[in-house]
Design an enzyme around this catalytic site. Structure first.
Site, PDB file in Angstrom:
ATOM      1  N   GLU A  34      31.946  48.311  30.192  1.00 59.60           N
ATOM      2  CA  GLU A  34      30.841  47.339  29.895  1.00 59.60           C
ATOM      3  C   GLU A  34      29.583  47.424  30.770  1.00 59.60           C
ATOM      4  OE1 GLU A  34      33.708  44.013  27.577  1.00 59.60           O
ATOM      5  OE2 GLU A  34      33.454  43.859  29.946  1.00 59.60           O
TER       6      GLU A  34
ATOM      7  N   ASN B 108      37.299  41.047  27.835  1.00 56.19           N
ATOM      8  CA  ASN B 108      38.314  40.169  28.452  1.00 56.19           C
ATOM      9  C   ASN B 108      38.087  38.805  27.689  1.00 56.19           C
ATOM     10  OD1 ASN B 108      39.395  41.815  30.354  1.00 56.19           O
ATOM     11  ND2 ASN B 108      38.062  41.352  31.912  1.00 56.19           N
TER      12      ASN B 108
ATOM     13  N   SER C  68      34.581  42.012  37.860  1.00 54.10           N
ATOM     14  CA  SER C  68      34.984  41.439  36.784  1.00 54.10           C
ATOM     15  C   SER C  68      34.475  40.148  36.295  1.00 54.10           C
ATOM     16  CB  SER C  68      36.478  40.992  36.749  1.00 54.10           C
ATOM     17  OG  SER C  68      37.277  42.520  36.867  1.00 54.10           O
TER      18      SER C  68
ATOM     19  N   HIS D 187      30.951  47.664  34.083  1.00 58.39           N
ATOM     20  CA  HIS D 187      32.401  47.236  34.406  1.00 58.39           C
ATOM     21  C   HIS D 187      33.422  48.084  33.622  1.00 58.39           C
ATOM     22  CE1 HIS D 187      35.646  43.900  33.172  1.00 58.39           C
ATOM     23  NE2 HIS D 187      35.753  44.061  34.376  1.00 58.39           N
TER      24      HIS D 187
HETATM   25  N1  NAD Z   1      41.683  45.299  39.683  1.00 61.81           N
HETATM   26  C1  NAD Z   1      41.561  45.376  38.503  1.00 61.81           C
HETATM   27  O1  NAD Z   1      42.071  45.062  37.553  1.00 61.81           O
HETATM   28  C2  NAD Z   1      39.911  45.322  38.206  1.00 61.81           C
HETATM   29  C3  NAD Z   1      39.272  45.528  36.857  1.00 61.81           C
HETATM   30  C4  NAD Z   1      38.020  45.726  36.801  1.00 61.81           C
HETATM   31  C5  NAD Z   1      37.355  45.310  37.946  1.00 61.81           C
HETATM   32  N2  NAD Z   1      37.763  44.751  39.066  1.00 61.81           N
HETATM   33  C6  NAD Z   1      36.792  44.677  40.167  1.00 61.81           C
HETATM   34  O2  NAD Z   1      36.776  45.813  40.993  1.00 61.81           O
HETATM   35  C7  NAD Z   1      36.523  45.363  42.249  1.00 61.81           C
HETATM   36  C8  NAD Z   1      37.440  45.876  43.147  1.00 61.81           C
HETATM   37  O3  NAD Z   1      38.602  45.526  42.679  1.00 61.81           O
HETATM   38  P1  NAD Z   1      40.091  46.238  43.197  1.00 61.81           P
HETATM   39  O4  NAD Z   1      40.925  45.797  42.410  1.00 61.81           O
HETATM   40  O5  NAD Z   1      39.858  47.768  43.264  1.00 61.81           O
HETATM   41  O6  NAD Z   1      40.325  45.859  44.709  1.00 61.81           O
HETATM   42  P2  NAD Z   1      40.931  46.270  45.996  1.00 61.81           P
HETATM   43  O7  NAD Z   1      41.385  45.365  46.767  1.00 61.81           O
HETATM   44  O8  NAD Z   1      42.112  47.271  45.679  1.00 61.81           O
HETATM   45  O9  NAD Z   1      39.746  47.224  46.910  1.00 61.81           O
HETATM   46  C9  NAD Z   1      38.817  46.650  47.382  1.00 61.81           C
HETATM   47  C10 NAD Z   1      38.231  47.693  48.575  1.00 61.81           C
HETATM   48  O10 NAD Z   1      37.076  47.268  49.141  1.00 61.81           O
HETATM   49  C11 NAD Z   1      36.874  47.472  50.446  1.00 61.81           C
HETATM   50  N3  NAD Z   1      35.847  46.647  51.018  1.00 61.81           N
HETATM   51  C12 NAD Z   1      36.289  45.212  51.306  1.00 61.81           C
HETATM   52  N4  NAD Z   1      34.937  45.092  51.896  1.00 61.81           N
HETATM   53  C13 NAD Z   1      34.109  45.993  51.860  1.00 61.81           C
HETATM   54  C14 NAD Z   1      32.637  46.165  52.346  1.00 61.81           C
HETATM   55  N5  NAD Z   1      32.035  45.069  52.877  1.00 61.81           N
HETATM   56  N6  NAD Z   1      32.301  47.408  52.333  1.00 61.81           N
HETATM   57  C15 NAD Z   1      33.019  48.636  51.866  1.00 61.81           C
HETATM   58  N7  NAD Z   1      34.318  48.201  51.396  1.00 61.81           N
HETATM   59  C16 NAD Z   1      35.019  46.920  51.361  1.00 61.81           C
HETATM   60  C17 NAD Z   1      38.427  47.388  50.951  1.00 61.81           C
HETATM   61  O11 NAD Z   1      38.642  47.815  52.080  1.00 61.81           O
HETATM   62  C18 NAD Z   1      39.304  47.808  49.617  1.00 61.81           C
HETATM   63  O12 NAD Z   1      39.650  49.093  49.863  1.00 61.81           O
HETATM   64  C19 NAD Z   1      36.365  43.840  42.118  1.00 61.81           C
HETATM   65  O13 NAD Z   1      35.148  43.518  42.204  1.00 61.81           O
HETATM   66  C20 NAD Z   1      37.234  43.401  41.015  1.00 61.81           C
HETATM   67  O14 NAD Z   1      36.551  42.164  40.338  1.00 61.81           O
HETATM   68  C21 NAD Z   1      39.209  44.873  39.163  1.00 61.81           C
END
Ligand code: NAD
Length: 297
Positions: A160, A199, A127, A148
């Protein structure tokens, strides 16, 4: 890479976003019959995602949203793995959705870009981090970009597609076609900018809502009502902040201010106050509204 060459899609990170992005690809891209692999370095995350996917598909069949036959096809196309490197090696399209940590993401991009095919598209779902932050460690960065999704990724249609200075036009067009083939409405962002488009617009609305509240112009409830009833927003800015977390708003603006030095980017004093009190919204039971009383909100 062209859209017709994309057969195997690998989602790295089986968390909140990754599991929904993977399911969306298998479910809403089923006409394309994509093979979707969801992988994570933590076995417990893979197990959790697998359980969630089975339950989700069962629910879709029970609600007659898909047939049992479609469910079987999707289940067959969706696989789960603890082996990130082996999964990346067979990908045509990679969507990275791991933890939001620059060092860890850079290490991953450096590693997987050497393991996958030279033209495998590598999209980050970050994000806040533009793909330029990984371009110097990525082999063949012309296939690197931001892809995104919005939370929940199965429901929100917008994707995006963000062009970095290193991203080729072919990568942009294939990523756009891919997102469209999975039922999404992709937009192209031609220059990297923190927060991208949706955003940033939301941040501007939230900023104005907080400013009106600070000045005593109207109450939280009335500002939300103005947006919902006058502008047809599905949810007012304060209700939305309670849903996404006031702490998230605080951290994003704090980091943006640290980067830009622009007073406009600073978190609102009212947000800082809520954050310090630990009133972060629905997840803490209280934010702009009180959720402990199970009232109307
Ligand atoms: N949550 C939101 O609202 C949202 C919205 C859009 C984008 N994002 C982006 O999406 C991404 C993930 O967010 P999320 O909320 O799903 O996070 P999350 O914490 O729910 O999940 C992250 C996952 O990554 C895994 N992980 C960590 N290090 C790792 C590695 N080196 N190799 C493989 N897996 C690994 C973890 O085990 C976990 O399951 C982030 O970059 C975030 O900015 C989040």
């Amino acid at each position: 890479m062209t859209i017709d060459q994309i057969k195997t899609v690998v989602v790295i990170g089986a968390g909140a976003m990754g599991q929904q992005i993977a399911m969306n690809t298998a479910l809403n891209g089923r006409a394309k019959n994509y093979k979707v692999v969801i992988c994570d370095s933590f076995p417990s995350a893979v197990e959790k995602a697998q359980k969630w996917a089975a339950e989700y598909l069962k629910g879709r069949v029970a609600r007659c949203r898909i047939t049992q036959e479609e469910c079987d096809q999707i289940s067959e196309n969706l696989s789960f793995s603890n082996d990130v490197d082996a999964s990346a090696a067979k990908a045509d399209f990679i969507i990275e959705a791991i933890i939001e940590n620059l060092k860890i993401k850079r290490e991953l991009f450096q590693r997987i870009s050497k393991l996958c095919k030279p033209d495998t598209i590598i999209g980050t779902n970050s994000s806040n981090m533009v793909s330029s932050k990984f371009a110097d460690v990525t082999t063949n960065p012309d296939r690197l970009l931001n892809v995104h999704y919005f939370n929940p990724a199965l429901v929100m249609k917008l994707v995006e597609i963000v062009r970095g200075p290193h991203t080729s036009e072919n990568t942009i067009q294939t990523a756009k076609a891919f997102a469209a083939s999975t039922g999404k409405s992709p937009i192209i962002i031609n220059k990297e900018i923190p927060g991208f488009v949706a955003n940033r617009i939301n941040a501007a609305v939230t900023h104005e809502a907080c400013s009106l509240l600070e000045k005593g112009i109207a109450s939280v409830e009335d500002i939300d009502t103005a947006c919902e009833k006058g502008l047809n927003y599905p949810m007012g800015p304060f209700k939305l902040m309670d849903l996404t977390g006031i702490d998230v708003n605080y951290y994003v603006r704090r980091d943006r201010y640290a980067e830009s030095g622009d007073e406009y980017d600073k978190p609102s004093p009212l947000v800082v106050e809520k954050f310090k009190k630990g009133e972060c919204g629905r997840k803490t039971g209280k934010g702009w509204y009180d959720y402990t009383t199970q009232s109307k909100k």
